[in-house]
Design an enzyme around this catalytic site. Sequence first.
Site, PDB file in Angstrom:
ATOM      1  N   CYS A  85      58.747  43.979  47.248  1.00  0.00           N
ATOM      2  CA  CYS A  85      58.802  43.304  48.551  1.00  0.00           C
ATOM      3  C   CYS A  85      60.127  42.591  48.797  1.00  0.00           C
ATOM      4  O   CYS A  85      60.366  42.088  49.903  1.00  0.00           O
ATOM      5  CB  CYS A  85      57.639  42.334  48.651  1.00  0.00           C
ATOM      6  SG  CYS A  85      56.079  43.133  48.284  1.00  0.00           S
TER       7      CYS A  85
ATOM      8  N   HIS B 188      58.722  37.802  54.102  1.00  0.00           N
ATOM      9  CA  HIS B 188      57.888  38.940  53.706  1.00  0.00           C
ATOM     10  C   HIS B 188      56.442  38.621  54.099  1.00  0.00           C
ATOM     11  O   HIS B 188      55.925  37.543  53.789  1.00  0.00           O
ATOM     12  CB  HIS B 188      58.022  39.157  52.197  1.00  0.00           C
ATOM     13  CG  HIS B 188      56.986  40.074  51.658  1.00  0.00           C
ATOM     14  ND1 HIS B 188      56.696  41.276  52.243  1.00  0.00           N
ATOM     15  CD2 HIS B 188      56.137  39.957  50.597  1.00  0.00           C
ATOM     16  CE1 HIS B 188      55.729  41.872  51.578  1.00  0.00           C
ATOM     17  NE2 HIS B 188      55.365  41.093  50.580  1.00  0.00           N
TER      18      HIS B 188
ATOM     19  N   ASN C  88      50.308  43.680  54.267  1.00  0.00           N
ATOM     20  CA  ASN C  88      51.534  43.594  53.478  1.00  0.00           C
ATOM     21  C   ASN C  88      52.102  45.004  53.306  1.00  0.00           C
ATOM     22  O   ASN C  88      51.521  45.821  52.581  1.00  0.00           O
ATOM     23  CB  ASN C  88      51.185  42.959  52.124  1.00  0.00           C
ATOM     24  CG  ASN C  88      52.364  42.897  51.161  1.00  0.00           C
ATOM     25  OD1 ASN C  88      53.391  43.539  51.370  1.00  0.00           O
ATOM     26  ND2 ASN C  88      52.215  42.121  50.101  1.00  0.00           N
TER      27      ASN C  88
HETATM   28  N1  ACO Z   1      36.438  39.602  49.735  1.00  0.00           N
HETATM   29  C1  ACO Z   1      35.597  38.637  49.366  1.00  0.00           C
HETATM   30  N2  ACO Z   1      35.809  37.845  48.279  1.00  0.00           N
HETATM   31  C2  ACO Z   1      36.912  38.084  47.563  1.00  0.00           C
HETATM   32  C3  ACO Z   1      37.833  39.095  47.898  1.00  0.00           C
HETATM   33  C4  ACO Z   1      37.558  39.872  49.023  1.00  0.00           C
HETATM   34  N3  ACO Z   1      38.377  40.858  49.452  1.00  0.00           N
HETATM   35  N4  ACO Z   1      38.851  39.077  46.990  1.00  0.00           N
HETATM   36  C5  ACO Z   1      38.585  38.095  46.119  1.00  0.00           C
HETATM   37  N5  ACO Z   1      37.401  37.502  46.461  1.00  0.00           N
HETATM   38  C6  ACO Z   1      36.728  36.392  45.783  1.00  0.00           C
HETATM   39  C7  ACO Z   1      37.138  36.248  44.348  1.00  0.00           C
HETATM   40  O1  ACO Z   1      36.375  37.095  43.521  1.00  0.00           O
HETATM   41  C8  ACO Z   1      36.884  34.792  44.092  1.00  0.00           C
HETATM   42  O2  ACO Z   1      35.521  34.609  43.851  1.00  0.00           O
HETATM   43  P1  ACO Z   1      35.044  33.547  42.755  1.00  0.00           P
HETATM   44  O3  ACO Z   1      35.511  32.206  43.279  1.00  0.00           O
HETATM   45  O4  ACO Z   1      33.564  33.715  42.756  1.00  0.00           O
HETATM   46  O5  ACO Z   1      35.721  33.946  41.480  1.00  0.00           O
HETATM   47  C9  ACO Z   1      37.202  34.125  45.444  1.00  0.00           C
HETATM   48  O6  ACO Z   1      37.133  35.171  46.413  1.00  0.00           O
HETATM   49  C10 ACO Z   1      38.547  33.455  45.478  1.00  0.00           C
HETATM   50  O7  ACO Z   1      39.533  34.364  44.952  1.00  0.00           O
HETATM   51  P2  ACO Z   1      41.050  33.950  44.843  1.00  0.00           P
HETATM   52  O8  ACO Z   1      41.781  35.040  44.128  1.00  0.00           O
HETATM   53  O9  ACO Z   1      41.160  32.556  44.324  1.00  0.00           O
HETATM   54  O10 ACO Z   1      41.455  33.931  46.380  1.00  0.00           O
HETATM   55  P3  ACO Z   1      42.780  33.411  46.994  1.00  0.00           P
HETATM   56  O11 ACO Z   1      42.479  32.381  47.990  1.00  0.00           O
HETATM   57  O12 ACO Z   1      43.837  33.114  45.960  1.00  0.00           O
HETATM   58  O13 ACO Z   1      43.279  34.694  47.789  1.00  0.00           O
HETATM   59  C11 ACO Z   1      44.912  36.452  47.635  1.00  0.00           C
HETATM   60  C12 ACO Z   1      43.607  35.883  47.099  1.00  0.00           C
HETATM   61  C13 ACO Z   1      44.714  36.755  49.103  1.00  0.00           C
HETATM   62  C14 ACO Z   1      45.239  37.728  46.874  1.00  0.00           C
HETATM   63  C15 ACO Z   1      46.025  35.411  47.465  1.00  0.00           C
HETATM   64  O14 ACO Z   1      46.021  34.918  46.148  1.00  0.00           O
HETATM   65  C16 ACO Z   1      47.397  35.953  47.759  1.00  0.00           C
HETATM   66  O15 ACO Z   1      47.711  36.259  48.904  1.00  0.00           O
HETATM   67  N6  ACO Z   1      48.273  35.998  46.741  1.00  0.00           N
HETATM   68  C17 ACO Z   1      49.653  36.423  46.949  1.00  0.00           C
HETATM   69  C18 ACO Z   1      49.815  37.898  47.018  1.00  0.00           C
HETATM   70  C19 ACO Z   1      51.251  38.189  47.333  1.00  0.00           C
HETATM   71  O16 ACO Z   1      51.941  37.394  47.926  1.00  0.00           O
HETATM   72  N7  ACO Z   1      51.780  39.315  46.971  1.00  0.00           N
HETATM   73  C20 ACO Z   1      53.194  39.472  47.333  1.00  0.00           C
HETATM   74  C21 ACO Z   1      53.867  40.451  46.749  1.00  0.00           C
HETATM   75  S1  ACO Z   1      53.268  42.055  47.006  1.00  0.00           S
HETATM   76  C22 ACO Z   1      54.430  43.072  46.239  1.00  0.00           C
HETATM   77  O17 ACO Z   1      55.439  42.658  45.717  1.00  0.00           O
HETATM   78  C23 ACO Z   1      54.124  44.517  46.192  1.00  0.00           C
END
Ligand code: ACO
Length: 344
Positions: free
Chosen positions: A117, A267, A297
């Site tokens: 990214c 990004h 993304n």
């Molecule tokens: N639907 C429903 N529930 C979900 C989903 C989903 N799609 N995905 C995860 N959950 C659940 C999890 O299992 C977890 O449940 P639990 O509390 O019972 O364990 C809960 O939701 C919370 O999960 P988290 O991982 O803590 O959720 P978070 O708020 O951190 O969001 C996310 C996850 C969206 C992936 C976030 O962490 C994020 O955006 N991270 C950054 C990603 C990024 O920026 N990538 C950039 C680079 S990409 C590249 O370089 C190719």
Amino acid sequence: MQSLTQPSTHIISTGSAVPDHHIDNYQLKAIIDTSNNWISTRTGISKRHVISSEESVIHLAANASEQAIQNSMIDRHSIDLILLATSTPNDLFGSASQLQALVKAKRAAAFDITAACSGFVIGLAIADQFIRSGTYNTVLVVGADVLSQWVDWSDRTTCILFGDGAGAAVVQSSTRNKQSGILGFELNTRGLECNQLSIKYIPNENYPLGNSRHFNKMGDRNGHYTTLQMNGREVYKFAVSEVPQSILRCLSKASISPKHIDWLILHQANQRILEAVASKLEISYEKVISNIKFYGNTSAASIPIALNEAFANGYICNGDIIVIAGFGAGLTWGSMVIRWDILC
Ligand code: ACO
């Protein structure tokens, strides 16, 4: 300090492309345990575009490039270099040469940049160096990715995030106005955390490297790539802490205060990341360009797609200070300050 004889680097046109087909959150709900509410509130994403089996990253890259070339009104034979930022190439030896052939820029050298990214920011930084050194005059910088081909569509923690797309910019040398164009950049890597986000090659343990690998029987596989693996929470924390600092360092080198930023184009990884970075920089959210709702993304494509749309929709005007910042796998991150002065 820039010398009086050194040219500066200017974006003279942009273009972008996404596949026609898209998948919305409700369609995802039918295949994984998720909800529109979870995806929208945690990420800001409503839908993502994905390629069909007849399309590839190169089709998207060529469409975006063609748009940028036509908008620039340059002769395509004047393009000296094509930089294709992609982590999802058609060919591991590089896909930029396929793009060069498709856009018929016969004179251009072409190579790939693999930096997830951050790829488009790194591509612009490389173009800037070639232009400032006087090596090249015109460079086509493209960010294109099709991560839909690399995610596990049964993994709800990753598949909801990614979409396919491409964005392109024609950049050119100019001595017209040295106080505009690309004013500075800064790039960073934290290789020790490469496992936070990766698509790894796993060699077949029966055919270890340097051993019988070269003599395997037809039909045996040397190894395989995994699907995209990500520690979302850690990547989130990394982005929110490092990106604002990188932007501040970059602005400081260009002697520009954050309050003079007109547009922040980050990004498009997560709406909450965009909001958190703007808040840390004390920038009004009205100055943040966001289209994540419609595309998810798109990795290396997300910044040039957002830039193209912001310009085409009349948000960006000449003289505006634009900050772009990419971040992601590597871990890599980087920022760039641009004073927009496209010839209209
Ligand atoms: N639907 C429903 N529930 C979900 C989903 C989903 N799609 N995905 C995860 N959950 C659940 C999890 O299992 C977890 O449940 P639990 O509390 O019972 O364990 C809960 O939701 C919370 O999960 P988290 O991982 O803590 O959720 P978070 O708020 O951190 O969001 C996310 C996850 C969206 C992936 C976030 O962490 C994020 O955006 N991270 C950054 C990603 C990024 O920026 N990538 C950039 C680079 S990409 C590249 O370089 C190719």
